[in-house]
Design a protein around this motif. Structure first.
Motif, PDB file in Angstrom:
ATOM      1  N   MET A   1       0.848  -1.202   0.000  1.00 41.67           N
ATOM      2  CA  MET A   1       0.000   0.000   0.000  1.00 41.67           C
ATOM      3  C   MET A   1       0.875   1.242   0.000  1.00 41.67           C
ATOM      4  N   LYS A   2       0.559   2.200  -0.833  1.00 37.81           N
ATOM      5  CA  LYS A   2       1.272   3.469  -0.860  1.00 37.81           C
ATOM      6  C   LYS A   2       0.924   4.286   0.385  1.00 37.81           C
ATOM      7  N   ILE A   3       1.913   4.986   0.893  1.00 40.39           N
ATOM      8  CA  ILE A   3       1.687   5.853   2.052  1.00 40.39           C
ATOM      9  C   ILE A   3       0.948   7.122   1.647  1.00 40.39           C
ATOM     10  N   LEU A   4       1.363   7.700   0.527  1.00 35.95           N
ATOM     11  CA  LEU A   4       0.822   8.997   0.109  1.00 35.95           C
ATOM     12  C   LEU A   4       0.527   9.002  -1.385  1.00 35.95           C
ATOM     13  N   SER A   5      -0.676   9.405  -1.733  1.00 32.51           N
ATOM     14  CA  SER A   5      -1.018   9.707  -3.127  1.00 32.51           C
ATOM     15  C   SER A   5      -0.915  11.214  -3.320  1.00 32.51           C
ATOM     16  N   VAL A   6      -0.278  11.631  -4.401  1.00 31.34           N
ATOM     17  CA  VAL A   6      -0.160  13.061  -4.724  1.00 31.34           C
ATOM     18  C   VAL A   6      -0.836  13.300  -6.064  1.00 31.34           C
ATOM     19  N   ILE A   7      -1.876  14.114  -6.047  1.00 32.40           N
ATOM     20  CA  ILE A   7      -2.560  14.491  -7.286  1.00 32.40           C
ATOM     21  C   ILE A   7      -1.893  15.731  -7.854  1.00 32.40           C
ATOM     22  N   VAL A   8      -1.488  15.649  -9.126  1.00 28.82           N
ATOM     23  CA  VAL A   8      -0.915  16.802  -9.820  1.00 28.82           C
ATOM     24  C   VAL A   8      -1.796  17.103 -11.034  1.00 28.82           C
ATOM     25  N   PRO A   9      -2.734  18.056 -10.913  1.00 28.23           N
ATOM     26  CA  PRO A   9      -3.555  18.422 -12.069  1.00 28.23           C
ATOM     27  C   PRO A   9      -2.700  19.164 -13.095  1.00 28.23           C
ATOM     28  N   CYS A  10      -2.771  18.744 -14.344  1.00 29.90           N
ATOM     29  CA  CYS A  10      -1.919  19.324 -15.384  1.00 29.90           C
ATOM     30  C   CYS A  10      -2.777  19.796 -16.556  1.00 29.90           C
ATOM     31  N   TYR A  11      -2.622  21.059 -16.898  1.00 25.74           N
ATOM     32  CA  TYR A  11      -3.298  21.580 -18.089  1.00 25.74           C
ATOM     33  C   TYR A  11      -2.331  22.512 -18.807  1.00 25.74           C
ATOM     34  N   ASN A  12      -1.881  22.102 -19.983  1.00 27.90           N
ATOM     35  CA  ASN A  12      -0.901  22.876 -20.749  1.00 27.90           C
ATOM     36  C   ASN A  12       0.281  23.288 -19.863  1.00 27.90           C
ATOM     37  N   SER A  13       0.810  22.293 -19.147  1.00 32.86           N
ATOM     38  CA  SER A  13       1.835  22.530 -18.128  1.00 32.86           C
ATOM     39  C   SER A  13       3.232  22.137 -18.589  1.00 32.86           C
ATOM     40  N   GLN A  14       3.398  21.850 -19.847  1.00 32.13           N
ATOM     41  CA  GLN A  14       4.657  21.297 -20.347  1.00 32.13           C
ATOM     42  C   GLN A  14       5.883  22.115 -19.932  1.00 32.13           C
ATOM     43  N   SER A  15       5.757  23.432 -19.924  1.00 30.92           N
ATOM     44  CA  SER A  15       6.934  24.283 -19.722  1.00 30.92           C
ATOM     45  C   SER A  15       7.376  24.381 -18.271  1.00 30.92           C
TER      46      SER A  15
END
Length: 340
Positions: free
Chosen positions: A1-15
């Motif tokens: 089981m993972k200790i921590l889930s991290v959500i990273v919302p990405c929208y046109n974030s390439q740079s």
């Protein structure tokens, strides 16, 4: 089981998203990094998949049609498998030393089966070009010495407000509290930091400058000129917070929790009022009145508490001079805190 889930919302974030990813990868295989590509039109998805192929046991990429920040968070919460959950926006990052200390604490919590619902830490306004970085901390109100409950504290004032950046929730709190963020709407992080609070019973505070909140990217949703174009969305979030407070308050028996939630709501309403003053049109004046009217019609007692608070009085001073004074105070705080 993972200790921590991290959500990273990405929208046109390439740079700019790589910095966030690289700091999060330092957590190793105790962490699940969920890169939610929200219908990007640039190379965000390809970059996310590149990192997924390099770290398949840590990174999971989810591509969806554009649903906005709230839609990306809803997806991340739904699939998160870690015991605890953190949101890191793709233009922000975390301090690695603080990150590793927080992970060690969460591992101990999981190993000992401790009933921790929420872990709080500090966040830093990383305002571009600013020599002085403002830190939002809680050391004067919370003890950094183990688990406590709302009944053990005084509650948090408006100057030490809770934001998404300071919070790690137990994942099951988010899954069970019924949080459903509106899609195609900015400023939903206020709801994320607010709605689950009434379900939180046990808290831990670590006095670490963990989250680095970047301010200054062109087009960022918290930029003042951008906020002015999105006032209806901020008003929508404010009304949803009022609804959540009215629904939760009968079951909120701890004074510190009630104070914390009320202060967070008062601050959101005050921001909404100030934004409408910055472009002092007839329409904005009416919208400002409508927010306060909505609060009064929703709960007269709550309305009186917030309306007669220092923030409520400050943003409702009568006449042109009153509005000028309120905006002047806002600009002073803006310089002190560097929040947009």
């Amino acid at each position: 089981m993972k200790i921590l889930s991290v959500i990273v919302p990405c929208y046109n974030s390439q740079s700019y998203m790589e910095h966030a990813i690289l700091t999060l990868l330092s957590g190793g295989e105790d962490v699940e990094i969920l890169l939610i590509d929200d219908g990007s039109a640039d190379g965000t998805l390809n970059l996310a998949k590149k990192y997924e192929s390099m770290h398949p046991d840590i990174i999971r990429v989810i591509h969806q049609e554009n649903k906005g920040h709230g839609g990306a968070l809803n997806t991340g919460i739904e699939v998160a498998a870690g015991a605890y959950l953190k949101v890191v926006d793709s233009d922000d990052w975390v301090n690695v030393d603080a990150y590793l200390k927080i992970l060690d604490e969460l591992k101990n919590v999981v190993r000992n089966n401790e009933p921790l619902d929420m872990l709080l830490s500090n966040f830093v306004y990383e305002k571009q070009g600013a020599k002085r970085k403002k830190v939002i901390h809680y050391r004067h109100y919370l003890d950094d010495d183990g688990l406590f409950m709302w009944s053990d504290i005084r509650g948090l004032p408006v100057t030490n407000y809770l934001m998404m950046h300071s919070i790690i929730y137990r994942t099951q709190i988010l899954k069970k509290c019924g949080l459903k963020l509106p899609e195609h709407t900015f400023y939903v992080d206020s709801l994320y930091a607010f709605v689950p609070l009434s379900h939180v019973r046990t808290i831990r505070y670590m006095d670490l400058n963990f989250y680095r909140y970047f301010i200054g990217r062109e087009g960022q949703s918290v930029q003042e000129k951008v906020m002015l174009t999105r006032l209806p969305q901020h008003e929508r979030v404010t009304k949803l917070m009022i609804d959540a407070m009215v629904q939760a308050e009968p079951d909120v028996h701890d004074k510190a929790l009630r104070k914390t939630m009320r202060n967070n709501l008062a601050l959101t309403i005050a921001v909404d009022s100030i934004m409408s003053m910055l472009e002092d049109t007839k329409e904005n004046r009416q919208n400002r009145k409508n927010i306060w009217l909505y609060l009064r019609e929703s709960d007269k007692r709550l309305y009186r508490k917030i309306r007669m608070s220092p923030l409520g009085i400050g943003v409702n001073m009568p006449g042109w001079l009153g509005r000028k004074a309120a905006v002047g105070c806002y600009h002073l705080l803006q310089r002190l805190y560097g929040f947009n």
